[in-house]
Motif scaffolding. Structure first.
Motif, short mmCIF file in Angstrom:
data_model
loop_
_atom_site.label_atom_id
_atom_site.label_comp_id
_atom_site.label_asym_id
_atom_site.label_seq_id
_atom_site.Cartn_x
_atom_site.Cartn_y
_atom_site.Cartn_z
N LEU A 201 0.82 -1.21 0.00
CA LEU A 201 0.00 0.00 0.00
C LEU A 201 0.86 1.26 0.00
CD1 LEU A 201 -2.88 -0.97 2.46
CD2 LEU A 201 -2.87 -1.03 -0.03
N GLU A 202 1.96 1.24 0.73
CA GLU A 202 2.84 2.40 0.76
C GLU A 202 3.45 2.65 -0.62
OE1 GLU A 202 4.71 5.74 1.92
OE2 GLU A 202 3.18 4.59 3.02
N GLN A 203 3.81 1.57 -1.31
CA GLN A 203 4.38 1.73 -2.65
C GLN A 203 3.34 2.29 -3.61
OE1 GLN A 203 6.40 -1.76 -4.02
NE2 GLN A 203 6.67 -1.02 -6.09
N VAL A 204 2.10 1.81 -3.53
CA VAL A 204 1.04 2.34 -4.39
C VAL A 204 0.74 3.79 -4.02
CG1 VAL A 204 -1.38 2.07 -5.06
CG2 VAL A 204 0.04 0.06 -4.74
N LEU B 29 -6.06 -0.43 -6.74
CA LEU B 29 -4.95 -0.14 -7.64
C LEU B 29 -3.88 -1.23 -7.57
CD1 LEU B 29 -4.61 3.69 -6.94
CD2 LEU B 29 -5.58 2.63 -8.97
N ALA B 30 -3.58 -1.70 -6.36
CA ALA B 30 -2.57 -2.75 -6.20
C ALA B 30 -3.02 -4.06 -6.83
CB ALA B 30 -2.27 -2.95 -4.71
N ALA B 31 -4.33 -4.35 -6.72
CA ALA B 31 -4.84 -5.60 -7.30
C ALA B 31 -4.71 -5.62 -8.82
CB ALA B 31 -6.30 -5.80 -6.90
N GLN B 32 -4.78 -4.43 -9.43
CA GLN B 32 -4.61 -4.36 -10.88
C GLN B 32 -3.16 -4.65 -11.29
OE1 GLN B 32 -8.18 -4.25 -11.91
NE2 GLN B 32 -6.99 -3.38 -13.55
N LYS B 33 -2.21 -4.42 -10.38
CA LYS B 33 -0.79 -4.55 -10.71
C LYS B 33 -0.21 -5.90 -10.31
CE LYS B 33 0.03 0.42 -10.23
NZ LYS B 33 0.45 0.59 -11.64
N ALA B 34 -0.95 -6.73 -9.56
CA ALA B 34 -0.48 -8.06 -9.16
C ALA B 34 -1.25 -9.12 -9.95
CB ALA B 34 -0.67 -8.26 -7.65
N PRO B 35 -0.60 -10.26 -10.28
CA PRO B 35 -1.21 -11.26 -11.17
C PRO B 35 -2.26 -12.14 -10.47
CG PRO B 35 0.95 -12.00 -10.49
CD PRO B 35 0.78 -10.62 -9.91
#
Length: 465
Positions: free
Chosen positions: A277-280, A325-331
């Motif tokens: 979350l911090e990275q996003v 947003l993070a879920a869109q970037k992880a497979p």
């Protein structure tokens, strides 16, 4: 001429040779006699119209022919036994293979049913998630409207209270003036004597008293109306507080229902949620990023309970947005339509289908028809799109959080290096290129270069997406 006895040095070797030859001759005679007893000499006569010939079969020839026949018979017996044993073993192997195939088909049917159930559950969860988001949006609008109405009511109450105080002050002033007039009227004074002697002044005084009394009654009526209006506004405020509390509870429950599955999904995939979350958040710190806290009071007062709850809800909504947003970037998505394929091999050590040796299988295999659509499982950038030894036609996508995905053995590639893709984009068609025994997709997930089981991500998102 030499003497009859001969030279001593020459006679001794000659005698030794004669003795050895004599021994060999006797041994040969014994062997021949043995063979003659077992295989007596035979003659095969070949007679024609004009001539008769014969073939002589000696004992040695018969022995060789007998040994050859014995070897041929022995070889025939051994070969027949081997063929029979192989036939029996092959029959058992075929039966075992049929049983394994039936068991495998039953397991595939069970997995297919389980997959359909999970797909239905995931669809229902997605619908619940969308409904919760819609409800959160509408409730947020109602909450903002309620806060606006609350501020208007507070302003109205302040105005009414100011008017009421002024009215009460005017009423007290009127009462004092009325009391003074009564005292002047009741007192035996020159003014009273003047009023008796002057009817006009007396009438003026009576009109003034009547007007003052009317003003006093009007002030009292206004004060009573203001009190009733205040009570009505206080009741409306209490009802508004109760409705706001209900809206807050529903919003808090909706946020808990929405955030908890996403948090569980990331933790099930072994991804540290705080760092993710911090990275996003760093990547979306500009316009369109985290929501700002509410500041409902402009008088510098301590935040109220509603303000604290509203700010907490905004933080939860911000966290939900970051999770999205993070879920869109992880497979977390599946690379193929699971209704069109079957999972033919999993991650881990297995028997190599080419060499037969034991080796690590670094991904998951999905078998299907040639040309089956293959999709990107997360947002990212294509870093490889072409032929690679063993993988055949390969697509490699670099995602956030140090994650990389590979899609191998394709028949056709639909992306190129440097292209930015989103989750669900069609990137390739299933094929049988490279080191492959049949049409399938070899799907890999690597974290910081290390292969991990792709099904960890796919299973973690089953009840979320």
């Amino acid at each position: 001429m030499e003497p009859a006895g001969g030279a001593p040095g020459t006679a001794a070797p000659q005698l030794g040779q004669d003795k050895d030859q004599s021994v060999r001759t006797r041994l040969a005679i014994k062997i021949h006699a043995f063979l003659e007893r077992r295989f007596p000499e035979r003659r095969v006569f070949l007679k024609s119209d004009s001539d008769t010939r014969f073939i002589r079969l000696r004992s040695e020839t018969q022995l060789i022919a007998f040994a050859g026949m014995a070897l041929l018979v022995a070889w025939s017996i051994v070969a027949t036994a081997i063929v029979l044993m192989d036939s029996i073993g092959s029959g058992n192997f075929r039966e075992q293979a049929k049983r394994d195939q039936m068991t495998y088909r039953a397991r595939l049917n069970a997995l297919s049913s389980e997959r359909d159930d999970r797909a239905a559950e995931a669809l229902a969860a997605q619908e619940r998630f969308n409904a919760a988001l819609t409800q959160i949006s509408s409730m947020q609008s109602e909450l903002l409207a309620s806060e606006t109405r609350r501020r208007e009511l507070e302003t109205g109450i302040e105005v009414i209270q100011t008017t009421l105080r002024q009215t009460m002050k005017d009423r007290e002033t009127a009462r004092d003036a009325l009391a003074a007039l009564k005292q002047e009227t009741a007192a035996d004074s020159p003014a009273q004597m003047m009023a008796v002697s002057a009817p006009v002044q007396m009438e003026f005084m009576a009109d003034a008293l009547a007007e003052t009394a009317a003003q006093r009654d009007q002030i009292e009526a206004n004060a009573q109306s203001a009190l009733e209006q205040r009570d009505a506004l206080e009741l409306e405020l209490r009802l508004l507080d109760e409705r706001n509390d209900q809206i807050f509870r529903q919003l808090e429950e909706a946020m808990e229902v929405s955030v908890a599955p996403l948090d569980k999904m990331f933790r099930s995939a072994g991804m540290p949620t705080d760092r993710i979350l911090e990275q996003v958040r760093r990547g979306y710190s500009g316009q369109g990023g985290p929501l700002s806290p509410l500041a409902l009071s402009t008088r510098g007062e301590e935040p109220t309970r509603e303000e604290l709850r509203a700010n907490d809800l905004l933080r939860q909504m911000n966290k939900l947005n970051l999770y999205r947003l993070a879920a869109q970037k992880a497979p977390f998505a599946s690379p193929v339509n699971m209704n069109l394929v079957r999972r033919s091999s999993g991650f881990g050590y297995r028997r190599d289908p080419k060499t037969g040796g034991r080796r690590l299988h670094k991904g998951s295999d999905f078998a299907g028809r040639t040309g089956t659509d293959i999709f990107a499982t997360a947002d990212g950038v294509v870093t490889h799109a072409g032929w690679q030894s063993g993988y055949g036609k390969l697509v490699t996508i670099q995602h956030a959080f140090g994650i990389e995905t590979k899609y191998a053995h394709n028949s056709k590639l639909r992306v190129k290096v440097g292209q930015r893709v989103s989750r669900g984009d069609h990137i390739a068609d299933m094929g049988n290129t490279g080191r492959s025994t049949g049409t399938h997709l070899h799907y890999e997930v690597r974290v910081n270069g290390n292969p991990v089981n792709p099904m960890i991500y796919i299973k973690a998102a089953r009840n979320v997406f």
